[in-house]
Enzyme design. Structure first.
Site: not given
Ligand code: MG
Length: 457
Positions: A100, A241, A243, A245
């Site tokens: 992340s 960020d 990843d 999400d």
């Molecule tokens: Mg993330």
């Protein structure tokens, strides 16, 4: 509903994380694969972010899953929410290799259930137990799983979001996208272009050394994005960020949009059309609740962590409650009509929808929101649980919420005091009507912590 947190040994709030080769080894990831595949047989989708260690670790998890007889679908490099969407639509489970927002030396694993949500605490504890006990159902040669490479599936995720916003509503809107060299290099620009936007990019070549900025989309890291928004005359800038999400934004003046303001702005947009419940952790600014009340909507609070928000949303909907929106005050927003997880690409699309519908500049829309002031702080302290107990008695005359740590209300302000599960630290969030009231409450809480911490050491 998972209303209370359970302490896990290996997994944190968002999966396993660690420095590669030190805390997070290929052997550990192999055993996560073997354990997960033993618990969730069937077709398991895997994916990864752009980290340099990703290739090693995705092969480790695949080996584990195949060894216990699962069929593996390798979806390649893609955002976590893209893999979650694909699992929800097609597969029996998933595993995402990502750390992340952590720096490049980190990596990790997020486990995804067949409904696309991250694995909950109780199942994660069972998974951990299998890893510790090495309790796997390794198969013989007849039972070995099969691997399918399915790099094209990422397009399903892009199309699903574009289809939620028909009519090319982004026509006339210019957006600068900063995917931070992460997996959204392959998705967010395509989503926004599909909606009709003109899209410019920065840090848009996948690179696990993150040469342009770190995976955490901080105001400092997004100075390049802000400069490009101003010089191009874009309506806004969007960044993710590591990843994707989460999504955070820069307004047309180049100003970073504080994430609670982002949440409140999206809440305001959704509540205009739908009446119901918004779900968020106790750490989110009161701004969201004020917005919700303006539209006769309500807010339900959970412990801190997106998984508690997502699972509470699902559980409320199963009980017939009209849940319209959820998320955290860090740019991680959950749209239940789409899926029950944070989704940065969907959040960027929603920002386009807001500008298209309101026809005002982003900075002006933000000015119209209720004004609150948030302070985040931390204080080194040993024996966090005892300190929280002592604070509870010290503030027994105030309203206290114990959903996660102690949330102490004082007039229109509140302070959330939580002990870190991994470090000798106490974290404090304060939310007040203005900076003076915020500072006053912070000093009061800090003094009380010093006093009770002194008594405990
Ligand atoms: Mg993330």
């Amino acid at each position: 509903m998972e209303a209370k947190k359970i302490q896990k040994r290996l997994f944190g709030t968002n999966g396993v994380r660690g420095i590669v080769g030190k805390d997070l080894t290929p052997e550990l990831v192999l055993s996560i694969g073997e354990s997960l595949g033993t618990m969730r047989n069937g077709r398991i989708a895997v994916g990864r972010d752009t980290r340099t260690s990703g290739e090693t670790l995705i092969n480790a998890i695949k080996a584990g899953l195949l060894a216990v007889g699962c069929d593996v679908i390798d979806c390649g490099i893609l955002p976590t929410p893209a893999l979650q969407y694909l699992v929800k639509e097609h597969f029996d489970g998933g595993a995402m290799i990502t750390a992340s927002h952590n720096p490049p030396e980190y990596n990790g694993v997020k486990i995804i259930e067949s409904d696309g949500t991250e694995m909950g605490d109780e199942e994660t504890i069972k998974l951990e137990q299998r890893i510790f006990d090495r309790s796997y159902s390794t198969t013989s040669w007849e039972g070995a799983g099969k691997e399918t490479i399915a790099l094209h599936l990422i397009e399903d995720y892009i199309t699903a979001i574009v289809n939620l916003f028909p009519g090319k509503i982004g026509n006339g809107i210019t957006v600068v996208v900063d995917p931070g060299s992460g997996p959204a290099c392959a998705t967010t620009s395509k989503i926004l272009t599909g909606m009709g936007c003109r899209v410019l990019t920065i840090n848009a070549i996948m690179d696990g050394t993150f040469p342009g900025r770190l995976p955490e989309p901080s105001p400092e890291g997004l100075m390049g994005l802000a400069a490009l928004v101003i010089s191009s005359g874009a309506s806004f800038g969007g960044a993710h960020d590591g990843d994707a999400d989460r999504a955070v934004f820069i307004d047309e003046k180049g100003q970073f949009v504080e994430e609670n303001q982002e949440f409140a702005l999206v809440a305001d947009h959704i509540c205009r059309d739908k009446k119901g419940v918004i779900v968020t952790p106790v750490s989110t600014s009161q701004m969201v609740e004020i917005v919700a009340k303006n539209y006769n909507c309500t807010v339900i609070y959970t412990p801190v962590g997106s998984i508690y928000v997502a699972r509470t949303m699902r559980s409320l909907i199963e009980k017939g409650s009209p849940v319209i929106f959820g998320g955290e005050g860090n740019g991680g927003l959950i749209f239940p009509d789409h899926q029950f997880c944070r989704d940065g690409g969907m959040t960027a699309a929603m920002m386009v929808a807001i500008l298209a519908s309101r026809k005002q500049k982003l900075s002006l829309l933000l000015e119209q929101l209720p004004q609150r002031h948030m302070i985040k702080d931390k204080i080194p302290a040993i024996g966090g649980a005892a300190i929280l107990e002592a604070l509870k008695s010290a503030y027994s005359h105030e309203i206290i919420d114990e959903t996660d740590g102690l949330k102490i209300f004082q007039g229109n302000s509140w302070a959330l005091v939580r002990a870190s599960g991994t470090e000798p630290l106490i974290r404090i969030f304060l939310d007040a009507e203005n900076i003076e009231m915020g500072k006053e409450l912070r000093d009061d809480i800090m003094n009380s912590i010093q006093k009770v911490a002194g008594r405990n050491t």
